[in-house]
Write a protein that holds these residues in place. Structure first.
Motif, short mmCIF file in Angstrom:
data_model
loop_
_atom_site.label_atom_id
_atom_site.label_comp_id
_atom_site.label_asym_id
_atom_site.label_seq_id
_atom_site.Cartn_x
_atom_site.Cartn_y
_atom_site.Cartn_z
N THR A 11 0.85 -1.20 0.00
CA THR A 11 0.00 0.00 0.00
C THR A 11 0.88 1.25 0.00
O THR A 11 2.04 1.20 0.43
N GLY A 12 0.33 2.34 -0.48
CA GLY A 12 1.13 3.56 -0.60
C GLY A 12 2.17 3.42 -1.69
O GLY A 12 3.27 3.96 -1.61
N GLY A 15 4.10 6.33 -3.09
CA GLY A 15 4.82 7.19 -2.15
C GLY A 15 6.31 6.98 -2.19
O GLY A 15 6.84 6.18 -2.98
N ASP A 43 -3.13 2.27 -3.87
CA ASP A 43 -2.97 3.67 -3.49
C ASP A 43 -4.30 4.37 -3.71
O ASP A 43 -5.26 3.77 -4.21
N LEU A 44 -4.37 5.64 -3.31
CA LEU A 44 -5.61 6.40 -3.41
C LEU A 44 -5.94 6.66 -4.88
O LEU A 44 -5.05 6.64 -5.74
N VAL A 88 2.17 0.35 3.94
CA VAL A 88 3.02 1.54 3.99
C VAL A 88 2.18 2.80 3.88
O VAL A 88 2.48 3.82 4.50
N ALA A 90 0.10 5.80 4.25
CA ALA A 90 -0.45 6.60 5.33
C ALA A 90 0.22 7.95 5.22
O ALA A 90 1.21 8.09 4.50
N ARG A 91 -0.29 8.90 5.95
CA ARG A 91 0.34 10.22 5.90
C ARG A 91 1.59 10.21 6.78
O ARG A 91 1.54 9.78 7.93
N ARG A 93 4.62 12.16 9.03
CA ARG A 93 4.62 13.40 9.79
C ARG A 93 5.59 14.39 9.16
O ARG A 93 6.55 14.01 8.47
N LEU A 102 -0.31 11.56 14.29
CA LEU A 102 -0.88 10.92 13.10
C LEU A 102 -1.98 9.92 13.45
O LEU A 102 -2.66 9.41 12.57
N GLN A 113 -8.43 -1.47 5.84
CA GLN A 113 -7.51 -2.47 5.26
C GLN A 113 -7.54 -3.77 6.08
O GLN A 113 -7.42 -4.86 5.50
N LEU A 162 13.76 -0.67 11.71
CA LEU A 162 14.53 0.54 11.41
C LEU A 162 15.25 1.02 12.67
O LEU A 162 16.42 1.39 12.63
N HIS A 191 7.62 1.88 18.14
CA HIS A 191 8.46 2.61 17.16
C HIS A 191 8.20 4.09 17.40
O HIS A 191 7.32 4.70 16.78
N SER A 241 10.35 12.50 5.52
CA SER A 241 10.71 11.43 6.45
C SER A 241 11.54 10.36 5.73
O SER A 241 11.56 10.29 4.49
N SER A 242 12.20 9.56 6.53
CA SER A 242 13.10 8.52 6.00
C SER A 242 12.34 7.65 5.02
O SER A 242 11.18 7.32 5.23
N ALA A 246 13.79 3.13 5.53
CA ALA A 246 12.55 2.48 5.97
C ALA A 246 12.23 1.28 5.07
O ALA A 246 11.87 0.20 5.53
P1 NAD Z 1 4.37 9.35 1.18
O1 NAD Z 1 3.47 10.47 1.52
O2 NAD Z 1 5.52 9.60 0.28
O3 NAD Z 1 3.52 8.16 0.55
C1 NAD Z 1 2.38 7.69 1.16
C2 NAD Z 1 1.53 7.08 0.07
O4 NAD Z 1 0.44 6.45 0.71
C3 NAD Z 1 0.98 8.10 -0.91
O5 NAD Z 1 1.17 7.65 -2.25
C4 NAD Z 1 -0.50 8.16 -0.54
O6 NAD Z 1 -1.33 8.46 -1.65
C5 NAD Z 1 -0.71 6.75 -0.05
N1 NAD Z 1 -1.89 6.57 0.78
C6 NAD Z 1 -2.43 7.42 1.67
N2 NAD Z 1 -3.55 6.89 2.19
C7 NAD Z 1 -3.71 5.68 1.62
C8 NAD Z 1 -4.67 4.66 1.73
N3 NAD Z 1 -5.74 4.81 2.54
N4 NAD Z 1 -4.53 3.54 1.00
C9 NAD Z 1 -3.48 3.40 0.17
N5 NAD Z 1 -2.53 4.34 0.01
C10 NAD Z 1 -2.65 5.46 0.73
O7 NAD Z 1 4.85 8.71 2.58
P2 NAD Z 1 6.09 7.74 2.85
O8 NAD Z 1 7.29 8.59 3.12
O9 NAD Z 1 6.14 6.69 1.82
O10 NAD Z 1 5.66 7.15 4.27
C11 NAD Z 1 4.56 6.30 4.41
C12 NAD Z 1 4.33 5.99 5.89
O11 NAD Z 1 5.43 5.29 6.44
C13 NAD Z 1 4.15 7.23 6.77
O12 NAD Z 1 3.13 6.98 7.72
C14 NAD Z 1 5.49 7.33 7.49
O13 NAD Z 1 5.39 8.02 8.72
C15 NAD Z 1 5.78 5.87 7.68
N6 NAD Z 1 7.17 5.52 8.02
C16 NAD Z 1 7.35 4.52 8.94
C17 NAD Z 1 8.61 4.13 9.29
C18 NAD Z 1 8.81 3.02 10.30
O14 NAD Z 1 9.96 2.76 10.70
N7 NAD Z 1 7.77 2.35 10.75
C19 NAD Z 1 9.71 4.73 8.70
C20 NAD Z 1 9.51 5.75 7.77
C21 NAD Z 1 8.22 6.14 7.44
#
Ligand code: NAD
Ligand code: LMR
Length: 330
Positions: A11-12, A15, A43-44, A88, A90-91, A93, A102, A113, A162, A191, A241-242, A246
């Motif tokens: 997912t995502g 992103g 993705d959306l 993956v 989600a929005r 931060r 968040l 999901q 991570l 985390h 963000s990373s 990640a």
């Molecule tokens: P990003 O904004 O670049 O990409 C997120 C993608 O998710 C976008 O394409 C968006 O359209 C999509 N999305 C949003 N809502 C959705 C939904 N309901 N269904 C499917 N897709 C959806 O963000 P990113 O940098 O890729 O990060 C994604 C997430 O991972 C964030 O929440 C971030 O905080 C998290 N993250 C977690 C860790 C960890 O160690 N757990 C590390 C880094 C980032």
């Protein structure tokens, strides 16, 4: 004869983590260089054009192991028969935000999901939640999914890898030892900056790293804050963000889960079975070993007063997050 493809839902997909992740999965780094995969990308609706672009690039790599790609904005399609899911999307931060900011915004995604996974995925599906706050999002997805009586609660995990990799790298720099020589690290808990990276058991070529460092003040005042606040430091430096690290941690987490950790400890956020006094069901970072697609918590570690104090702090935060999403799960 070549193996049957494994269906990996991501997912995502449009992103920044998705962009670092998908090519490595298609190249065989997740499940092995002899394992074909079918990518099921969610993705959306407004991101579908960008997903198409990513698929064009996947095609242009001519990956021999990529047996198919599905792109959709419908979770029920994305998780259909999926064997593995990387949640993956989600929005992320931005500067000045904490991960718990968040919580309400992202939590709803994981109820939807979780329901799709519970109804349509392979009953043995293995799920890794990356989208933040990932422990509680994994908890939400698990609680919703298991209501359908098909999938297994123990197969819903959150990403502490991570933090684990960040801690390894800090320890290698401090001791001057190779990162590959460091064994038996654990990151307990959430985390978040409350995570407790515990190097009391770490060895390097037979030497105790705690004795090599021999500096409790460094542990408390430098090491733990550096690892805990690394995500914020990266946001500050990159303005984003990373992402590559990640994605790398997600690959490490799932690869070790599926292919085995060969006796080594790794950290996974898993539903607690009550070990170490952590209430059952909470997604908590534990030391595990993995074999034959199953993880096992490393038991019998002594928890000293400092460690207990840190574990209590990170547990309290997770309990508070769980409280915050109670209504969503009612
Ligand atoms: P990003 O904004 O670049 O990409 C997120 C993608 O998710 C976008 O394409 C968006 O359209 C999509 N999305 C949003 N809502 C959705 C939904 N309901 N269904 C499917 N897709 C959806 O963000 P990113 O940098 O890729 O990060 C994604 C997430 O991972 C964030 O929440 C971030 O905080 C998290 N993250 C977690 C860790 C960890 O160690 N757990 C590390 C880094 C980032
Ligand atoms: C990280 O640790 O880099 C991610 O969880 C992103 C963030 O918000 O810190």
């Amino acid at each position: 004869m070549s193996k049957a493809p494994v269906r990996v839902a991501v997912t995502g997909a449009a992103g920044q983590i998705g962009y670092s992740l998908l090519f490595r999965i298609a190249a065989g780094e997740l499940l092995g260089k002899d394992q074909p995969v079918i990518l099921q990308l969610l993705d959306l609706p407004q991101a579908q054009k960008a997903v198409k672009g990513v698929i064009m690039e996947l095609e242009d790599c001519a990956f021999p192991l990529l047996a198919g790609v599905v792109a959709t904005d419908d979770p029920n399609v994305a998780f259909k028969d999926a064997n593995i899911a990387l949640l993956v999307g989600a929005r992320p931060r931005g500067p000045g935000m904490e991960r718990k900011d968040l919580l309400t915004e992202n939590a709803k995604i994981f109820t939807v999901q979780g329901a799709a996974i519970g109804q349509y995925a392979d009953p043995d599906i293995k799920v890794l939640v990356v989208g933040n706050p990932c422990n509680t999002n994994a908890y939400i997805a698990k609680e919703v999914a298991v209501k359908y009586g098909r999938v297994k609660a123990k197969n819903f995990t959150g990403m502490l890898r991570l933090d684990h990799n960040r801690a390894l790298s800090q320890l290698a720099a401090k001791t001057g030892r190779d990162v590959a020589s460091l064994k038996s690290l654990v990151v307990w808990g959430n985390h978040s900056p409350t995570m407790y990276a515990d190097y009391r058991y770490v060895t390097s070529n037979g030497d105790k790293v705690k004795a090599l460092i021999n500096d409790e003040a460094w542990n408390k005042d430098v090491f733990l804050p550096t690892v805990g606040k690394r995500g914020a430091a990266i946001i500050e430096a990159r303005g984003l963000s990373s992402a590559a690290s990640a994605a790398n941690a997600a690959i490490d987490h799932v690869r070790d889960w599926v292919l085995g950790s060969k006796g080594e400890w790794v950290t996974m956020g898993i539903p607690s079975d009550g070990s170490y006094g952590i209430p059952e069901g909470i997604i908590f970072g534990f030391p595990v070993t993995t074999e034959n697609g199953e993880y096992k918590i490393v038991q019998g570690l002594e928890i000293d007063a400092f460690s207990q104090e840190r574990i209590n702090i990170t547990l309290a935060e997770l309990q508070e997050e769980r409280e915050g999403v109670k209504d969503l799960l009612a």
